[in-house]
Design a protein around this motif. Structure first.
Motif, PDB file in Angstrom:
ATOM      1  N   VAL A   1       0.926  -1.265   0.071  1.00 54.20           N
ATOM      2  CA  VAL A   1      -0.005  -0.102   0.076  1.00 54.20           C
ATOM      3  C   VAL A   1       0.891   1.155   0.080  1.00 54.20           C
ATOM      4  O   VAL A   1       1.867   1.335   0.725  1.00 54.20           O
ATOM      5  N   VAL A   2       0.588   2.036  -0.933  1.00 53.84           N
ATOM      6  CA  VAL A   2       1.502   3.476  -0.759  1.00 53.84           C
ATOM      7  C   VAL A   2       1.634   4.013   0.559  1.00 53.84           C
ATOM      8  O   VAL A   2       0.629   4.316   1.218  1.00 53.84           O
ATOM      9  N   GLN A   3       2.784   4.400   0.558  1.00 57.63           N
ATOM     10  CA  GLN A   3       3.057   5.166   2.176  1.00 57.63           C
ATOM     11  C   GLN A   3       3.284   6.633   1.721  1.00 57.63           C
ATOM     12  O   GLN A   3       3.882   7.016   0.806  1.00 57.63           O
ATOM     13  N   TYR A   4       2.535   7.543   2.507  1.00 55.89           N
ATOM     14  CA  TYR A   4       2.387   8.857   2.284  1.00 55.89           C
ATOM     15  C   TYR A   4       3.128   9.776   3.484  1.00 55.89           C
ATOM     16  O   TYR A   4       2.970   9.447   4.811  1.00 55.89           O
ATOM     17  N   TYR A   5       4.092  10.724   3.133  1.00 61.90           N
ATOM     18  CA  TYR A   5       4.973  11.637   3.907  1.00 61.90           C
ATOM     19  C   TYR A   5       4.938  12.880   3.423  1.00 61.90           C
ATOM     20  O   TYR A   5       4.971  13.245   2.654  1.00 61.90           O
ATOM     21  N   LEU A   6       4.431  13.849   4.709  1.00 57.85           N
ATOM     22  CA  LEU A   6       4.376  15.346   4.573  1.00 57.85           C
ATOM     23  C   LEU A   6       5.890  15.585   5.231  1.00 57.85           C
ATOM     24  O   LEU A   6       6.057  15.305   6.282  1.00 57.85           O
ATOM     25  N   VAL A   7       6.890  16.173   4.518  1.00 58.56           N
ATOM     26  CA  VAL A   7       8.152  16.276   4.970  1.00 58.56           C
ATOM     27  C   VAL A   7       8.168  17.981   5.450  1.00 58.56           C
ATOM     28  O   VAL A   7       7.892  18.824   4.453  1.00 58.56           O
ATOM     29  N   TRP A   8       8.615  18.285   6.468  1.00 59.45           N
ATOM     30  CA  TRP A   8       8.917  19.600   7.136  1.00 59.45           C
ATOM     31  C   TRP A   8      10.370  19.763   6.999  1.00 59.45           C
ATOM     32  O   TRP A   8      10.933  19.001   6.943  1.00 59.45           O
ATOM     33  N   ASP A   9      10.777  21.079   7.552  1.00 63.48           N
ATOM     34  CA  ASP A   9      12.476  21.394   7.625  1.00 63.48           C
ATOM     35  C   ASP A   9      12.927  20.397   8.730  1.00 63.48           C
ATOM     36  O   ASP A   9      13.787  19.889   8.201  1.00 63.48           O
ATOM     37  N   ASN A  10      12.146  20.077   9.712  1.00 63.73           N
ATOM     38  CA  ASN A  10      12.907  19.333  10.770  1.00 63.73           C
ATOM     39  C   ASN A  10      12.030  18.231  11.435  1.00 63.73           C
ATOM     40  O   ASN A  10      12.320  17.700  12.516  1.00 63.73           O
ATOM     41  N   ASP A  11      11.007  17.793  10.686  1.00 60.23           N
ATOM     42  CA  ASP A  11      10.049  16.979  10.846  1.00 60.23           C
ATOM     43  C   ASP A  11       9.276  16.181   9.737  1.00 60.23           C
ATOM     44  O   ASP A  11       9.571  16.823   8.626  1.00 60.23           O
ATOM     45  N   PHE A  12       8.733  15.211  10.137  1.00 59.05           N
ATOM     46  CA  PHE A  12       7.812  14.709   8.703  1.00 59.05           C
ATOM     47  C   PHE A  12       6.477  13.805   9.404  1.00 59.05           C
ATOM     48  O   PHE A  12       6.625  13.696  10.587  1.00 59.05           O
ATOM     49  N   ILE A  13       5.569  13.813   8.822  1.00 54.83           N
ATOM     50  CA  ILE A  13       4.496  13.144   8.957  1.00 54.83           C
ATOM     51  C   ILE A  13       4.006  11.846   8.268  1.00 54.83           C
ATOM     52  O   ILE A  13       4.244  11.980   6.926  1.00 54.83           O
TER      53      ILE A  13
END
Length: 265
Positions: free
Chosen positions: A17-29
């Motif tokens: 199943v596709v994994q989705y990541y929202l990437v910030w400067d110093n973190d990710f979801i």
């Protein structure tokens, strides 16, 4: 959990199943882990992805001035047939354009709502297909530059669509098609310059998205008009977050928006 940062398109990883990541400067979801949870999104301000200034976003995460000047927003990006780097001709920045255009590109068929033809750099497969919400896709030709891919797409879109019906894609009104069969039917329309690059043996790629529930009716969230929203996340497909009340949020369509995101439950 509380996050704050400027939105860019979600990064993806193809697994079962596709994994989705929202990437910030110093973190990710990892959004897959938030399925079934209530989250809130609060729009704070704009931040151009090019100049970094607090200026209203015009298109593709860029302010108007940057969109009109930077090479990443040249006409050839949207219309690959307008590429000219192979002729040593500059649009906005020849060195950038050579790096981007003079590399392997693929013309493909993707099925998100119905079959469509598209172009992407070879290095962007399968990312491009995931971003379009395609549950199946297949390569047609692999060519050495963007121009050849562009003229091939132009020739083929007289016989198959080059658009995705995003509403059908998000409500899962999709058909399973034999894309290899469609590819073979389209072979005769490939321009002569690209025929030697035809891929006759590549197999169809199937993609599964993390969706617990598809919306029956869609309400689009536009943070420029409605700066705050909260709801229960029920799925992710393409570059969209899907919520229990039928709201859909196009993350890529909000690149350059600085938001506060909270996980409430």
């Amino acid at each position: 959990m509380h996050y704050e940062g400027v939105l860019t398109k979600m990064r993806t990883e193809i697994t079962d199943v596709v994994q989705y990541y929202l990437v910030w400067d110093n973190d990710f979801i990892n959004f897959n882990q938030l399925l079934g949870k209530k989250i809130s999104i609060n729009f704070l301000k704009y931040q151009c992805l090019s100049c970094g200034l607090e200026k209203k976003i015009f298109r593709q995460g860029f302010c108007y001035d940057c969109f009109q000047s930077i090479p990443q927003a040249g006409d050839w990006v949207i219309s690959p047939e307008k590429s000219r780097a192979h002729l040593d001709e500059e649009d906005r920045d020849l060195e950038f354009e050579k790096r981007a255009q003079l590399q392997p590109h693929v013309v493909y068929l993707a099925n998100s709502s119905d079959v469509k033809v598209g172009v992407t750099r070879k290095s962007q497969i399968p990312t491009r297909w995931i971003d379009q919400g395609a549950h199946e896709a297949i390569e047609i030709v692999e060519v050495p530059n963007r121009y050849l891919a562009g003229i091939t797409e132009v020739a083929l879109k007289d016989h198959v669509s080059d658009k995705t019906n995003w509403r059908k894609m998000l409500t899962n009104e999709v058909l399973d098609l034999d894309l290899a069969e469609v590819r073979e039917k389209l072979k005769q329309y490939i321009p002569e310059e690209a025929r030697e690059y035809y891929l006759a043996s590549n197999k169809e790629t199937e993609i599964t998205f993390p969706v617990k529930k598809f919306p029956e009716k869609i309400k689009t969230l536009n943070l420029g008009k409605n700066p705050f929203y909260e709801g229960v996340l029920t799925g992710i497909k393409g570059q969209y977050l899907l919520f229990e009340d039928g709201t859909v949020f196009n993350v890529r369509g909000h690149e350059g928006f600085v938001v506060e995101l909270k996980v409430l439950v």
